[in-house]
Design a protein around this motif. Structure first.
Motif, PDB file in Angstrom:
ATOM      1  N   GLN A  72       0.847  -1.193   0.000  1.00  0.00           N
ATOM      2  CA  GLN A  72       0.000   0.000   0.000  1.00  0.00           C
ATOM      3  C   GLN A  72       0.882   1.242   0.000  1.00  0.00           C
ATOM      4  OE1 GLN A  72      -3.798   0.200   0.739  1.00  0.00           O
ATOM      5  NE2 GLN A  72      -3.333  -1.602  -0.471  1.00  0.00           N
ATOM      6  N   ILE A  73       0.353   2.322  -0.554  1.00  0.00           N
ATOM      7  CA  ILE A  73       1.008   3.615  -0.470  1.00  0.00           C
ATOM      8  C   ILE A  73       0.126   4.483   0.412  1.00  0.00           C
ATOM      9  CG2 ILE A  73       1.752   5.669  -1.729  1.00  0.00           C
ATOM     10  CD1 ILE A  73       2.235   3.814  -4.129  1.00  0.00           C
ATOM     11  N   VAL A  74       0.740   5.081   1.413  1.00  0.00           N
ATOM     12  CA  VAL A  74       0.019   5.952   2.338  1.00  0.00           C
ATOM     13  C   VAL A  74       0.513   7.375   2.125  1.00  0.00           C
ATOM     14  CG1 VAL A  74      -0.453   6.460   4.763  1.00  0.00           C
ATOM     15  CG2 VAL A  74      -0.222   4.087   4.010  1.00  0.00           C
ATOM     16  N   ASP A  75      -0.433   8.294   1.896  1.00  0.00           N
ATOM     17  CA  ASP A  75      -0.110   9.711   1.777  1.00  0.00           C
ATOM     18  C   ASP A  75      -0.333  10.331   3.152  1.00  0.00           C
ATOM     19  OD1 ASP A  75       0.007  12.462   1.297  1.00  0.00           O
ATOM     20  OD2 ASP A  75      -0.772  12.226  -0.742  1.00  0.00           O
ATOM     21  N   CYS A  76       0.755  10.698   3.817  1.00  0.00           N
ATOM     22  CA  CYS A  76       0.667  11.198   5.192  1.00  0.00           C
ATOM     23  C   CYS A  76       0.045  12.579   5.286  1.00  0.00           C
ATOM     24  CB  CYS A  76       2.059  11.214   5.828  1.00  0.00           C
ATOM     25  SG  CYS A  76       2.754   9.555   6.010  1.00  0.00           S
ATOM     26  N   VAL A  77       0.144  13.389   4.238  1.00  0.00           N
ATOM     27  CA  VAL A  77      -0.421  14.735   4.263  1.00  0.00           C
ATOM     28  C   VAL A  77      -1.910  14.699   3.894  1.00  0.00           C
ATOM     29  CG1 VAL A  77      -0.324  17.032   3.213  1.00  0.00           C
ATOM     30  CG2 VAL A  77       1.781  15.828   3.802  1.00  0.00           C
ATOM     31  N   GLN A  78      -2.257  14.000   2.832  1.00  0.00           N
ATOM     32  CA  GLN A  78      -3.644  13.914   2.388  1.00  0.00           C
ATOM     33  C   GLN A  78      -4.469  12.925   3.223  1.00  0.00           C
ATOM     34  OE1 GLN A  78      -4.947  15.881  -0.015  1.00  0.00           O
ATOM     35  NE2 GLN A  78      -2.951  16.852  -0.172  1.00  0.00           N
ATOM     36  N   GLU A  79      -3.785  12.144   4.064  1.00  0.00           N
ATOM     37  CA  GLU A  79      -4.420  11.129   4.908  1.00  0.00           C
ATOM     38  C   GLU A  79      -5.277  10.177   4.069  1.00  0.00           C
ATOM     39  OE1 GLU A  79      -6.429  13.314   7.990  1.00  0.00           O
ATOM     40  OE2 GLU A  79      -4.564  13.645   9.076  1.00  0.00           O
TER      41      GLU A  79
END
Length: 170
Positions: free
Chosen positions: A127-134
């Motif tokens: 999985q890819i998690v976008d920490c800013v866009q949540e």
């Protein structure tokens, strides 16, 4: 599963043995039906205990750096006790120790999620998690940071999501 079946049979034999011992101690005055009742009760008890201990056992086997991010508890009519004490039958773990930050966009983190289910093989899903866009999305080989919005379907995560906390806390 084979060894669990063997252990269940031995639990039944042990229960029957206890009932036979009770009959011998009481000089055969204890009813004969105690033998199958004790055998069946021991087998059922062993299976129930195994289902309730499964999650704790599997979670203890996870290597260091792999964090449980979600558990799923289930109830079923054929297990009426599960309405009082729900059973954890599935859980998701994230390999935080081997998570990789994207060099182009440091807000993106690649992490492997492991899906565990009782009596099934574990499945790994990158999985890819976008920490800013949540948000999170499935990793594909064609994914690049420059076309992140059009390449994949992003699924929003809540602020307090355990996956977001585990992956983006560092």
């Amino acid at each position: 599963m084979f060894w669990e079946l063997i252990a269940t049979v031995f639990a039944g034999l042990g229960g029957a043995g206890i009932a036979l011992l009770l009959r011998k101690i009481t000089k055969q005055t204890a009813p004969k039906w105690l033998v199958p009742v004790f055998a069946g009760g021991a087998m059922l008890g062993f299976q129930i205990q195994g289902e309730y201990d499964w999650y704790d056992h599997q979670a203890s086997l996870l290597p260091e750096g792999v964090v449980v991010v979600k558990t799923v508890q289930e109830e079923a009519p054929w297990r009426p006790w599960s309405y009082v004490f729900p059973q954890t039958m599935r859980f998701i773990a994230a390999d935080v120790a081997n998570a990789a930050t994207n060099k182009i966009d440091p807000n993106l983190v690649l992490v492997d999620l492991y899906f565990f289910e009782r009596r099934h093989m574990a499945k790994r899903v990158p999985q890819i998690v976008d920490c800013v866009q949540e948000a999170r999305t499935d990793f594909t080989q064609s994914f690049t940071a420059s076309k992140k919005s059009s390449a994949s379907s992003w699924y929003p995560l809540k602020d307090d999501d355990p996956l977001l906390k585990a992956v983006c806390s560092g």
